[in-house]
Write an enzyme that holds these catalytic residues in place. Sequence first.
Site, short mmCIF file in Angstrom:
data_model
loop_
_atom_site.label_atom_id
_atom_site.label_comp_id
_atom_site.label_asym_id
_atom_site.label_seq_id
_atom_site.Cartn_x
_atom_site.Cartn_y
_atom_site.Cartn_z
N GLY A 99 -15.87 -43.53 -12.18
CA GLY A 99 -15.50 -44.50 -11.43
C GLY A 99 -15.59 -45.93 -12.29
CD GLU A 146 -16.71 -47.22 -8.06
OE1 GLU A 146 -16.47 -46.90 -9.07
OE2 GLU A 146 -15.48 -47.71 -7.56
CB SER A 175 -24.08 -57.51 -14.35
OG SER A 175 -22.43 -57.56 -13.99
N1 CAA Z 1 -25.00 -37.84 -14.97
C1 CAA Z 1 -25.43 -36.58 -14.79
N2 CAA Z 1 -27.36 -37.13 -13.94
C2 CAA Z 1 -27.97 -38.68 -14.21
C3 CAA Z 1 -26.73 -39.48 -14.05
C4 CAA Z 1 -25.97 -39.26 -14.94
N3 CAA Z 1 -25.41 -40.77 -15.29
N4 CAA Z 1 -27.93 -40.99 -14.19
C5 CAA Z 1 -28.62 -40.33 -13.79
N5 CAA Z 1 -28.86 -38.70 -13.44
C6 CAA Z 1 -30.06 -38.16 -13.18
C7 CAA Z 1 -31.13 -37.99 -13.72
O1 CAA Z 1 -30.98 -37.15 -15.03
C8 CAA Z 1 -32.25 -37.37 -12.74
O2 CAA Z 1 -32.49 -36.13 -12.81
P1 CAA Z 1 -33.93 -35.74 -12.99
O3 CAA Z 1 -34.90 -36.23 -11.89
O4 CAA Z 1 -33.10 -34.40 -12.31
O5 CAA Z 1 -34.03 -35.23 -14.54
C9 CAA Z 1 -31.89 -38.63 -11.86
O6 CAA Z 1 -30.15 -38.37 -11.87
C10 CAA Z 1 -32.32 -38.99 -11.04
O7 CAA Z 1 -32.45 -40.52 -12.43
P2 CAA Z 1 -32.67 -41.88 -12.25
O8 CAA Z 1 -34.86 -41.72 -13.13
O9 CAA Z 1 -32.26 -42.37 -13.90
O10 CAA Z 1 -32.66 -42.90 -11.23
P3 CAA Z 1 -33.38 -43.88 -11.00
O11 CAA Z 1 -33.39 -44.72 -9.65
O12 CAA Z 1 -34.33 -45.05 -12.04
O13 CAA Z 1 -32.08 -44.77 -11.02
C11 CAA Z 1 -29.74 -45.69 -11.42
C12 CAA Z 1 -30.92 -44.96 -11.90
C13 CAA Z 1 -28.60 -46.17 -13.07
C14 CAA Z 1 -30.33 -47.93 -11.17
C15 CAA Z 1 -28.80 -45.16 -9.51
O14 CAA Z 1 -29.81 -45.38 -8.71
C16 CAA Z 1 -28.30 -46.18 -10.07
O15 CAA Z 1 -26.40 -45.46 -10.54
N6 CAA Z 1 -27.65 -47.45 -8.95
C17 CAA Z 1 -26.28 -48.29 -8.81
C18 CAA Z 1 -25.50 -47.44 -7.59
C19 CAA Z 1 -23.98 -47.77 -7.69
O16 CAA Z 1 -23.64 -47.35 -8.57
N7 CAA Z 1 -23.63 -47.39 -6.07
C20 CAA Z 1 -22.08 -47.58 -5.88
C21 CAA Z 1 -22.28 -47.90 -4.88
S1 CAA Z 1 -20.27 -46.35 -4.63
C22 CAA Z 1 -19.03 -48.27 -4.81
O17 CAA Z 1 -19.33 -48.85 -4.96
C23 CAA Z 1 -18.06 -47.15 -4.35
C24 CAA Z 1 -16.99 -47.84 -3.39
O18 CAA Z 1 -16.67 -48.20 -2.36
C25 CAA Z 1 -15.90 -49.61 -4.67
#
Ligand code: CAA
Length: 379
Positions: free
Chosen positions: A242, A363, A366
């Site tokens: 995305g 999504e 930053s």
């Molecule tokens: N692919 C596969 N697995 C992944 C991954 C990826 N890219 N990123 C993280 N994971 C997995 C990790 O391996 C971990 O799994 P295990 O514990 O089993 O190994 C698990 O996910 C948790 O990962 P983190 O420990 O890294 O999690 P975190 O709590 O530290 O969060 C974060 C990481 C990057 C901040 C994440 O929470 C995130 O991306 N947050 C933002 C959410 C987002 O983008 N929201 C957008 C909403 S949708 C939208 O906006 C749509 C719209 O309408 C336009």
Amino acid sequence: MNFEFTEEQLMIQKAARDFANDVLKPGVIERDENQSFPQELIHQMGELGFLGMMVSPEYGGSGMDTISYVLLMEEISKVDASASVMISVNNSLVCYGLESFGTEEQKQKYLIPLAQGKQIGAFCLSEPEAGSDATSQRTTAIDMGDHYLLNGTKNWITNGGRAGVFLVIAQTDVEKKHRGINAFIVDASWEGVQVGVKENKLGIRGSDTHSIMFNDVKVPKDHRIGEDGFGFKFAMKTLAGGRIGIAAQALGIASGSYELALAYSKERKAFGTEICNHQAIQFKLADMSTEIEAARLLCLKAAYQKDNGLDYTLTGSMAKVFASEAAMRISTEAVQVHGGYGFVKEYHVERLMRDAKITQIYEGTSEVQRIVISRSILK
Ligand code: CAA
């Protein structure tokens, strides 16, 4: 390394450019003003194959690659970022999620109409208290034996008011934290699904953004996506792609702003000459075009990696953070180049500047992209 596009990719770019200029542009100011987007336009985007462009033809899609998708997103976003966010969510989050991780039955029932543009989908991850911190899901789906009982509220849902299908992320087992999260396909017509009021937004005002409430919604067991506990990974994997779409949207907002500023600078005279002859303006144009080129290359690299089965998470995040911040700078500078005219709606650049802001937020903000990038380079 080959920097040339194929004939098919150029064809899609042209089709998107023509549609944006001929169909989207005429009413874009009114749609922004009225916060509306006629269903007829969505129908036309569906007919052109824009809503399921990367889905295999077997499931009603156009079977195009991610490079074509980036080209399309840029062209549409130059003119109407409200249209492009609908395209982006349906393609990158909903269709991709279903095609990559859904069962054959789920694809037959839900993916085909979504890819054909007969329905539009929405992706329900964010909550009032879970935005960037996406593991803190309060929405619950309790296993009742033959179904899950879904309860909770999702916020800022793009396409929320018109979606036929929601992909909903919910906590099924709090003890397991993010490993106790699942993703579900929820039909908008089911009892207990309630669409909240439409948000009154700064930008992308043509697109509809709602909160969605789920009150004791019975979700059949076969509507869970993937193995039990796959929901958080599903969300992360889907969002990784995305982010390429939103990066390309930001790129389009930037290049649309730049093109308007360039054209205006060749017409407007000040101090006895066209303003493009002043170095103050020339340097702005030079910086804009350089940043756009860099953003485009990042988007295309991420798309190339995705098309070739390589890991694109890092480049996708780099593309998103760079392109969205460039879009904010460039659209603001485009308003500056237009002077007072830039501040009024008829010149389009003020809308592009307002539209740019959301690309730094949705999504993954930053700041979230910088988390993903720094974790990747430090691991
Ligand atoms: N692919 C596969 N697995 C992944 C991954 C990826 N890219 N990123 C993280 N994971 C997995 C990790 O391996 C971990 O799994 P295990 O514990 O089993 O190994 C698990 O996910 C948790 O990962 P983190 O420990 O890294 O999690 P975190 O709590 O530290 O969060 C974060 C990481 C990057 C901040 C994440 O929470 C995130 O991306 N947050 C933002 C959410 C987002 O983008 N929201 C957008 C909403 S949708 C939208 O906006 C749509 C719209 O309408 C336009």
